[in-house]
Each structure stands twice: as C-alpha cells, then as structure tokens.
Design a protein around this motif. Structure first.
Motif, short mmCIF file in Angstrom:
data_model
loop_
_atom_site.label_atom_id
_atom_site.label_comp_id
_atom_site.label_asym_id
_atom_site.label_seq_id
_atom_site.Cartn_x
_atom_site.Cartn_y
_atom_site.Cartn_z
N ALA A 57 76.49 44.99 10.72
CA ALA A 57 75.60 44.25 9.82
C ALA A 57 74.14 44.62 10.07
O ALA A 57 73.35 44.76 9.12
N TYR A 58 73.79 44.81 11.33
CA TYR A 58 72.41 45.19 11.67
C TYR A 58 72.07 46.56 11.09
O TYR A 58 71.01 46.75 10.47
N LEU A 59 72.97 47.51 11.25
CA LEU A 59 72.73 48.86 10.71
C LEU A 59 72.62 48.82 9.19
O LEU A 59 71.79 49.53 8.60
N GLN A 60 73.45 47.99 8.56
CA GLN A 60 73.41 47.89 7.10
C GLN A 60 72.06 47.32 6.64
O GLN A 60 71.49 47.77 5.64
N GLU A 61 71.56 46.33 7.37
CA GLU A 61 70.27 45.74 7.01
C GLU A 61 69.15 46.77 7.16
O GLU A 61 68.25 46.86 6.31
N LEU A 62 69.20 47.56 8.23
CA LEU A 62 68.20 48.60 8.42
C LEU A 62 68.25 49.62 7.29
O LEU A 62 67.22 50.11 6.83
N ALA A 63 69.48 49.93 6.85
CA ALA A 63 69.63 50.92 5.78
C ALA A 63 69.15 50.39 4.44
O ALA A 63 68.59 51.13 3.63
N GLU A 64 69.34 49.09 4.20
CA GLU A 64 68.97 48.50 2.90
C GLU A 64 67.51 48.06 2.84
O GLU A 64 66.83 48.30 1.84
N LYS A 65 67.03 47.41 3.91
CA LYS A 65 65.69 46.81 3.88
C LYS A 65 64.74 47.38 4.92
O LYS A 65 63.52 47.28 4.76
N GLY A 66 65.29 47.92 5.99
CA GLY A 66 64.45 48.31 7.12
C GLY A 66 64.30 47.18 8.10
O GLY A 66 64.97 46.14 8.01
N ARG A 67 63.42 47.34 9.06
CA ARG A 67 63.21 46.32 10.08
C ARG A 67 62.51 45.11 9.49
O ARG A 67 61.61 45.23 8.66
N ASP A 68 62.92 43.93 9.95
CA ASP A 68 62.26 42.69 9.53
C ASP A 68 60.92 42.58 10.25
O ASP A 68 60.83 42.88 11.45
N PRO A 69 59.86 42.18 9.56
CA PRO A 69 58.54 42.03 10.21
C PRO A 69 58.59 41.16 11.46
O PRO A 69 57.81 41.36 12.39
N ALA A 70 59.51 40.19 11.47
CA ALA A 70 59.60 39.29 12.62
C ALA A 70 60.09 40.01 13.87
O ALA A 70 59.89 39.53 14.99
N ASP A 71 60.73 41.18 13.69
CA ASP A 71 61.29 41.90 14.83
C ASP A 71 60.39 43.00 15.35
O ASP A 71 60.62 43.53 16.43
N VAL A 72 59.37 43.35 14.57
CA VAL A 72 58.49 44.46 14.94
C VAL A 72 57.32 43.93 15.76
O VAL A 72 56.60 43.04 15.31
N PRO A 73 57.12 44.44 16.99
CA PRO A 73 56.07 43.89 17.86
C PRO A 73 54.66 44.09 17.32
O PRO A 73 53.79 43.27 17.55
N SER A 74 54.42 45.18 16.63
CA SER A 74 53.09 45.42 16.06
C SER A 74 53.22 46.39 14.89
O SER A 74 54.18 47.15 14.80
N GLY A 75 52.26 46.33 14.00
CA GLY A 75 52.31 47.21 12.84
C GLY A 75 53.17 46.63 11.74
O GLY A 75 53.72 45.53 11.84
N LYS A 76 53.32 47.42 10.68
CA LYS A 76 54.06 46.98 9.52
C LYS A 76 55.31 47.83 9.35
O LYS A 76 55.24 49.05 9.43
N PRO A 77 56.48 47.21 9.11
CA PRO A 77 57.70 47.99 8.89
C PRO A 77 57.53 48.95 7.71
O PRO A 77 56.81 48.66 6.75
N LYS A 78 58.21 50.09 7.79
CA LYS A 78 58.03 51.14 6.79
C LYS A 78 59.12 51.18 5.72
O LYS A 78 59.21 52.13 4.98
N GLY A 79 59.93 50.13 5.65
CA GLY A 79 60.97 50.11 4.62
C GLY A 79 62.30 50.61 5.16
O GLY A 79 62.49 50.80 6.37
N PRO A 80 63.27 50.84 4.28
CA PRO A 80 64.61 51.26 4.69
C PRO A 80 64.58 52.50 5.58
O PRO A 80 63.81 53.43 5.35
N LEU A 81 65.43 52.50 6.59
CA LEU A 81 65.49 53.63 7.51
C LEU A 81 66.38 54.73 6.94
O LEU A 81 67.37 54.47 6.28
N GLY A 82 66.00 55.96 7.22
CA GLY A 82 66.81 57.11 6.86
C GLY A 82 67.95 57.30 7.85
O GLY A 82 68.04 56.59 8.87
N TYR A 83 68.80 58.25 7.56
CA TYR A 83 69.99 58.47 8.38
C TYR A 83 69.61 58.79 9.84
O TYR A 83 70.19 58.23 10.77
#
Length: 342
Positions: A57-83
């Motif tokens: 489920a975690y990998l699927q979320e990363l693939a669809e949305k990317g990292r949640d802002p609440a999980d990133v220590p600093s900076g802004k998430p860049k969207g869905p992750l590539g392979y």
C-alpha cells in the motif's frame, strides 16, 4: 551470544559497509526510511517487520501521489515517484530489515508482484539525458567559458568546468571530491588521480591527464593553477564554496549539486533552457566531442573510466543518431553504384 571480540569485529564490518555506500545514496536511504517510518506511524502500522500488504500500500501511494508532506522532514514533495525512486525506497526498507535481523520483504510474493506491476505501470525507460556541453558543433563549453567573469567565483568556475571536462568528463561528485593532493605536475601537464568512481566502488584509482591548451581562456592547466593561486588553497578540497558577498573562499567543498547549478546559470545566460543541462553535461559533452574528433573507443573509455563500451555508445547515439547512422547515404551510394553499370 557472540564473544565480545567477535561483536567488535562485526561492528567494524558494519561500519565498513556503511562507508562504501556513496554519500548521496546514504542520504537518499535515510530520507526514504524517515518518510516510511512517519507514514507507518500515521497509519498505526508496524514499520519493522512491516506487513507485506502495508508495504504494498505504501509503494502504491508513492506511485500515485508521492510522499505525503507530513512525512517529509523538510522541503516540498515532488509528486509521484518514478520506478527508480520506488525501487530505491523499497531497497532502503529491505536493507533496514536485514540490518535489524528481520527477513527482507523483497522476495515476499506480494512485493515481488508489486515490483512487476510498478515496472509495467511506471516503465523502466531511462529519464531524459542532459544535453552535451562539448567543444564540437555549437561549442557550448567555449561559449560558457566566454561568459565566465574574472572574479573569485568566476576563476573557480572556469577551473572547475575545464578540469572536469578535460579530465574525462568527470561526474559532479568526483569534481567536488577532488583534493590538492590528487593533482601532480608532470611533464606536459598535470596528472589527476581519482581515488574512487561511481563505476568502480572497489577502491581502484583512475589517473587522467590534464594537458595545456594554446588559448589560456580554455586551458584547464592554467585555469587550475590560477584558481589555486587566487584562492590560496594549499591542501584539502580544491573546489570550494565562495561567499557571494565577500568573495571569501570557504573551507567546505562545493556540494555536487553546485556544479550543476553553475552550468545551468551560464547556459541560461546563453538563452538555453537550464533544465536541459546539468553536471552530467560535462560527461556526455566529453564523450561526444572525443568521438567526433576521431578518438578511439578504448582511449575514450580510459579517460572516462567506463568499464564497457555500451554506455559510451549510448552517449554517442543520443547525440548524433542521424550523423552517425550506418544507413546515412547508403541508398544514394547504392543507387549511384547501380547507375554505373552498363
């Protein structure tokens, strides 16, 4: 329980394992694990050993949305992750499991299936390559050098780009890791000893030659010597940060991303899209320029440190598919030969 002597030996082995992991990879793993642990905490899921369905489920979320802002220590998430980023995140999680004495989830049937699915959905085609910074064709390396100022930062940038380029198209991490002790005056130029490269993590060194150019504006030997004289650097890292306000040379080395940013700054002044260029533009530019100037494949590989011709040929093909095509003019030549027949 292991005897104390073996525990200490094992600890040294673990420390040695950490040291051989490239710094950039280590930082990426740390970020991946931080985000994963935060995600598990928010969802009330055990992070280690992680249930396979939760990991999927975690990998699927990363693939669809990317990292949640609440999980990133600093900076802004860049969207869905590539392979590649997804597989790196999974590798970090699996590595953490192994080091903590838990079975790695890599070969869990659900995770194996998830890897295959993500490969099909995300694709594994290489990302767009950065454009060349070469000396043939438009001669962008020359154009960039013509833009560089003569202040302290400019003197550093000229040396950094020319040394990195003529030294075999060095990677940005190799450029920023260069130390005064790695350079030695030799007859006809300077020898640069590169202790370790990305392509060779076994600790073997690569030696490349920096040779003078007739025009001082584009001479890596003169540029390096001038930078060392202007900066007053006698030992340690060669290419360091420079204070924008005072021009003072810092003790810390320039970050690898700084090489890319300096290149992007100059190509932007040329009216080009900086997103098309980066630190790797030096490497691809060296390979394609050397090829077009008639250098042999073994000589190019000796300079770049490539172990096989496959990647070198990749640079050449991307840069000149039409120019280098074996089929270029073949039909015209065949037709001309045919018309010669009585």
């Amino acid at each position: 329980m292991l005897p104390d002597a073996l525990v200490r030996l094992d600890q040294r082995a673990e420390s040695a394992t950490d040291k051989v992991v490239p710094a950039n990879t280590r930082r990426a793993y740390e970020l991946d694990l931080h985000c994963f642990a935060s995600w598990c905490g928010r969802h009330g899921v055990q992070a280690m050993p992680v249930p396979p369905r939760a990991l999927r489920a975690y990998l699927q979320e990363l693939a669809e949305k990317g990292r949640d802002p609440a999980d990133v220590p600093s900076g802004k998430p860049k969207g869905p992750l590539g392979y590649s980023a997804l597989i790196r995140a999974l590798s970090a999680i699996c590595r953490s499991h192994r080091r903590s004495g838990h079975p790695s989830p890599w070969h869990e049937p659900l995770i194996t299936e998830a890897r295959d699915t993500l490969a099909r959905l995300k694709g594994t085609a290489p990302k767009k390559q950065k454009l060349d910074l070469g000396v043939t064709g438009a001669g962008l390396l020359f154009q960039v050098c013509d833009l560089i100022s003569d202040d302290v930062r400019g003197v550093r940038d000229r040396a950094m780009l020319l040394v990195g380029w003529q030294g075999g198209g060095r990677r940005r991490s190799e450029i920023t890791a260069a130390r005064v002790e790695h350079f030695q005056d030799i007859e006809g130029g300077i020898r640069w000893t590169i202790p370790r490269s990305k392509a060779d993590q076994t600790g073997k060194t690569l030696k490349v030659a920096l040779t003078p150019a007739e025009d001082a504006r584009y001479c890596p030997v003169a540029a390096l010597r001038r930078w060392l004289a202007v900066s007053g650097i006698k030992s340690g890292f060669v290419f360091r940060g420079v204070d924008m306000a005072t021009g003072a040379v810092m003790d810390a080395p320039l970050a690898p991303v700084g090489v890319a940013r300096r290149i992007q700054r100059y190509v932007k002044l040329l009216g080009l899209d900086p997103a098309d260029f980066g630190g790797h533009s030096l490497r691809s530019g060296f390979v394609t320029s050397a090829h077009r100037r008639g250098r042999s494949m073994p000589d190019i590989m000796a300079a770049t440190g490539h172990q096989t011709a496959k990647e070198v040929l990749g640079y050449i093909r991307r840069a000149g598919l039409v120019e280098e095509s074996a089929g270029r003019g073949l039909l015209d030549e065949a037709l001309a030969k045919r018309s010669e027949k009585p």
